[in-house]
Scaffold this motif. Structure first.
Motif, PDB file in Angstrom:
ATOM      1  N   TYR A   9     -36.595  43.187  22.241  1.00 50.33           N
ATOM      2  CA  TYR A   9     -37.561  43.047  23.321  1.00 50.33           C
ATOM      3  C   TYR A   9     -38.523  44.244  23.273  1.00 50.33           C
ATOM      4  O   TYR A   9     -38.111  45.359  23.029  1.00 50.33           O
TER       5      TYR A   9
ATOM      6  N   ASN B 123     -44.915  45.027  20.678  1.00 49.63           N
ATOM      7  CA  ASN B 123     -45.177  43.776  19.967  1.00 49.63           C
ATOM      8  C   ASN B 123     -46.670  43.510  19.851  1.00 49.63           C
ATOM      9  O   ASN B 123     -47.144  43.049  18.809  1.00 49.63           O
TER      10      ASN B 123
ATOM     11  N   LEU C  89     -37.595  31.565  28.649  1.00 47.19           N
ATOM     12  CA  LEU C  89     -37.552  32.762  27.802  1.00 47.19           C
ATOM     13  C   LEU C  89     -38.203  33.900  28.574  1.00 47.19           C
ATOM     14  O   LEU C  89     -39.399  33.863  28.845  1.00 47.19           O
TER      15      LEU C  89
ATOM     16  N   ARG D  17     -37.414  38.067  30.789  1.00 49.25           N
ATOM     17  CA  ARG D  17     -36.538  38.926  31.597  1.00 49.25           C
ATOM     18  C   ARG D  17     -36.044  38.136  32.796  1.00 49.25           C
ATOM     19  O   ARG D  17     -36.819  37.407  33.417  1.00 49.25           O
TER      20      ARG D  17
ATOM     21  N   LYS E  45     -39.983  35.728  37.577  1.00 58.18           N
ATOM     22  CA  LYS E  45     -39.932  34.728  36.505  1.00 58.18           C
ATOM     23  C   LYS E  45     -39.225  33.449  36.981  1.00 58.18           C
ATOM     24  O   LYS E  45     -39.278  32.421  36.311  1.00 58.18           O
TER      25      LYS E  45
ATOM     26  N   ALA F 196     -32.714  32.568  28.414  1.00 53.43           N
ATOM     27  CA  ALA F 196     -32.643  33.617  27.379  1.00 53.43           C
ATOM     28  C   ALA F 196     -33.439  34.814  27.850  1.00 53.43           C
ATOM     29  O   ALA F 196     -34.579  34.665  28.285  1.00 53.43           O
TER      30      ALA F 196
ATOM     31  N   GLY G 234     -28.122  35.572  27.126  1.00 49.72           N
ATOM     32  CA  GLY G 234     -28.544  36.947  26.849  1.00 49.72           C
ATOM     33  C   GLY G 234     -29.857  36.944  26.062  1.00 49.72           C
ATOM     34  O   GLY G 234     -30.565  35.937  26.007  1.00 49.72           O
ATOM     35  N   THR G 235     -30.171  38.094  25.468  1.00 45.58           N
ATOM     36  CA  THR G 235     -31.421  38.204  24.706  1.00 45.58           C
ATOM     37  C   THR G 235     -31.259  37.551  23.342  1.00 45.58           C
ATOM     38  O   THR G 235     -30.288  37.822  22.637  1.00 45.58           O
TER      39      THR G 235
ATOM     40  N   TRP H  90     -44.483  35.173  40.460  1.00 46.06           N
ATOM     41  CA  TRP H  90     -45.470  36.251  40.389  1.00 46.06           C
ATOM     42  C   TRP H  90     -46.666  35.756  39.599  1.00 46.06           C
ATOM     43  O   TRP H  90     -46.621  34.656  39.006  1.00 46.06           O
TER      44      TRP H  90
ATOM     45  N   GLU I 247     -48.300  35.834  36.615  1.00 45.79           N
ATOM     46  CA  GLU I 247     -48.049  36.238  35.229  1.00 45.79           C
ATOM     47  C   GLU I 247     -49.327  36.824  34.612  1.00 45.79           C
ATOM     48  O   GLU I 247     -50.351  36.145  34.537  1.00 45.79           O
TER      49      GLU I 247
ATOM     50  N   GLY J 298     -48.390  36.561  29.553  1.00 49.04           N
ATOM     51  CA  GLY J 298     -47.594  35.418  29.120  1.00 49.04           C
ATOM     52  C   GLY J 298     -47.397  35.259  27.621  1.00 49.04           C
ATOM     53  O   GLY J 298     -47.684  34.203  27.059  1.00 49.04           O
TER      54      GLY J 298
ATOM     55  N   ALA K 237     -44.628  34.802  26.114  1.00 52.98           N
ATOM     56  CA  ALA K 237     -43.674  33.712  25.884  1.00 52.98           C
ATOM     57  C   ALA K 237     -44.359  32.345  26.018  1.00 52.98           C
ATOM     58  O   ALA K 237     -43.912  31.366  25.406  1.00 52.98           O
TER      59      ALA K 237
HETATM   60  N1  UDP Z   1     -38.126  37.751  24.452  1.00 49.77           N
HETATM   61  C1  UDP Z   1     -37.251  37.730  23.384  1.00 49.77           C
HETATM   62  N2  UDP Z   1     -35.974  37.337  23.611  1.00 49.77           N
HETATM   63  C2  UDP Z   1     -35.522  36.951  24.826  1.00 49.77           C
HETATM   64  C3  UDP Z   1     -36.424  36.963  25.924  1.00 49.77           C
HETATM   65  C4  UDP Z   1     -37.733  37.371  25.698  1.00 49.77           C
HETATM   66  O1  UDP Z   1     -37.612  38.038  22.246  1.00 49.77           O
HETATM   67  O2  UDP Z   1     -34.339  36.609  24.935  1.00 49.77           O
HETATM   68  C5  UDP Z   1     -39.528  38.134  24.189  1.00 49.77           C
HETATM   69  C6  UDP Z   1     -40.469  36.934  24.300  1.00 49.77           C
HETATM   70  O3  UDP Z   1     -40.378  36.166  23.111  1.00 49.77           O
HETATM   71  C7  UDP Z   1     -41.806  37.635  24.527  1.00 49.77           C
HETATM   72  C8  UDP Z   1     -41.425  38.889  25.313  1.00 49.77           C
HETATM   73  O4  UDP Z   1     -40.017  39.056  25.147  1.00 49.77           O
HETATM   74  O5  UDP Z   1     -42.371  38.008  23.275  1.00 49.77           O
HETATM   75  C9  UDP Z   1     -41.736  38.752  26.792  1.00 49.77           C
HETATM   76  O6  UDP Z   1     -43.099  38.897  26.981  1.00 49.77           O
HETATM   77  P1  UDP Z   1     -43.834  38.155  28.188  1.00 49.77           P
HETATM   78  O7  UDP Z   1     -45.293  38.559  28.152  1.00 49.77           O
HETATM   79  O8  UDP Z   1     -43.567  36.693  28.154  1.00 49.77           O
HETATM   80  O9  UDP Z   1     -43.111  38.713  29.502  1.00 49.77           O
HETATM   81  P2  UDP Z   1     -42.968  40.200  30.123  1.00 49.77           P
HETATM   82  O10 UDP Z   1     -41.527  40.549  30.002  1.00 49.77           O
HETATM   83  O11 UDP Z   1     -43.858  41.130  29.313  1.00 49.77           O
HETATM   84  O12 UDP Z   1     -43.400  40.024  31.557  1.00 49.77           O
END
Ligand code: UDP
Length: 380
Positions: free
Chosen positions: A20, A25, A195, A197, A202, A221, A266-267, A289, A291, A294, A296
């Motif tokens: 994460y 990223n 997908l 946090r 969320k 996840a 989990g992750t 919230w 977003e 985004g 994901a």
């Molecule tokens: N993510 C991941 N595995 C997980 C959950 C999330 O790799 O089990 C990654 C997801 O693919 C994305 C990032 O975490 O690339 C979350 O970014 P996003 O902008 O959607 O949400 P943020 O957490 O930044 O609000």
């Protein structure tokens, strides 16, 4: 003339991140494309970052992510040390045309610490700032500092001081939008996936309740606070509940997690994550919230999975209702949308991502913004 950009990714994680890692990223996706366009990139990060760049500035050998669990003054100490390292490096050289900063408020402090000799700076906003105007206050660095959002809606909600210094927005992108080799071939199943946090914003609790109502399996996840694996959360004592996301999970999500209709895995990362999303009937975003960007969401489209979501934050900008997903202002309608999502075409989702959310497109937009920043422009 070659443009040299100092890219400040901060001291928290290496680039690319091990799992994460939002900002890291984005930087890992953007930098190779910028270099393809002829931009020289000096990366301010940690020594363990492996992203190929023209030059690296590092204060810490490894990512300091675990320091974020420590008391606030220690967290600030890490930020300050990183900041001091960046400022020292900037003072020693005059070849940096622009600083592209991703580290909330800290990068702007860099400019202030540099005084009038600082190069111009573009700061990318990564958060929903409507509720946190204090993070920026007045923009130190004045007219040499500009900001950009990751969506139009994020900027529209940002405090006025930020909007006045804005050069526009750049949507997030993903290598999955173009990388055909990484595109999974897993056939579509019937499960839903969320997908992200685990967090009230969320809306995993809404999703879990919905899964029981409509009768589709749901896979959650993502990390719960600092816990990436169910066994680690199970082993954590009661004091873990001091973390608000852990408390939210135990009180509002766990009652629906029965290991069958609703599972928390989990992750997930890499191929496992891509397959889980690609084989889903739909990605759910029952957001509470606004977003901001985004990632994901664009990843889901790239993997050919339509999005079913509450129409909050950037969702209406990223999703075309009826083609790449289904949106509603009323969370009670999400169940009907899940039923209808099976009619949407995975290829339409992939096509949209390959047109709008590629790393190359993001880099081209940033080069345009760098130009605007260097000429002191704002969006009228
Ligand atoms: N993510 C991941 N595995 C997980 C959950 C999330 O790799 O089990 C990654 C997801 O693919 C994305 C990032 O975490 O690339 C979350 O970014 P996003 O902008 O959607 O949400 P943020 O957490 O930044 O609000």
């Amino acid at each position: 003339m070659t443009l040299t950009v100092l890219m400040n990714a901060g001291p928290w994680l290496s680039v690319p991140p091990p799992g994460y890692g939002g900002i890291e990223n984005v930087v890992a996706t953007l930098v190779p494309e910028l270099r393809r366009l002829g931009v020289r990139v000096v990366l301010a990060s940690v020594e363990s970052s492996t992203l190929p760049v023209d030059e690296k500035i590092a204060v810490f050998p490894d990512g300091q992510f675990s320091a974020l669990q420590r008391p606030y003054n220690q967290v600030c100490g890490v930020s300050q040390a990183h900041l001091a390292g960046v400022v020292r490096a900037l003072h020693r050289r005059d070849d940096i045309d622009l600083v592209h900063d991703h580290v909330e408020a800290v990068g702007l402090a860099t400019m202030a610490a540099m005084g009038p000799d600082a190069p111009p700076a573009l700061h990318t906003l990564h958060w929903d700032l409507a509720k946190h105007p204090e993070l920026y206050g007045t923009l130190d660095g004045g007219d040499r500092v500009r900001v950009n959002g990751v969506s139009a809606s994020q900027l529209a909600r940002a405090p006025r001081a930020l909007r006045e210094h804005s050069v526009g927005h750049v949507h997030l992108s993903t290598p999955l939008a173009v990388d055909a080799d990484r595109r999974p071939t897993t056939p579509k199943g019937d499960h839903l996936v969320i997908l992200g946090r685990i967090n009230p914003g969320k809306g995993q609790d809404l999703g879990a309740r919905l899964a029981h109502e409509v009768g589709f399996p749901l896979v959650l996840a993502g990390p719960v606070g600092p816990y990436h694996r169910p066994e680690d959360l199970a082993a954590a004592g009661d004091e873990a509940r001091q973390n608000p996301d852990v408390r939210f999970f135990h009180e509002h999500v766990a009652p629906y997690v029965d290991g069958d209709r609703v599972r928390w895995v989990g992750t997930v990362a890499g191929r496992e994550r891509d397959d889980l999303v690609a084989s889903a009937r739909a990605s759910l975003f029952p957001l509470r919230w606004e977003e901001p960007g985004g990632t994901a969401v664009v990843e889901s489209l790239s993997l050919g999975t339509p999005v079913v979501a509450t129409a909050r934050g950037c969702l209406p900008e990223l999703i075309e209702h009826g083609r790449t997903g289904l949106l509603t202002a009323d969370e009670r309608e999400l169940g009907d949308l899940v039923l209808a999502a099976g009619l949407l075409e995975p290829d339409e989702c992939r096509r949209e991502a390959a047109t709008r959310f590629t790393p190359a497109r993001m880099a081209e937009r940033y080069v345009e913004l760098y130009d605007r920043v260097r000429h002191g422009a704002t969006v009228p």
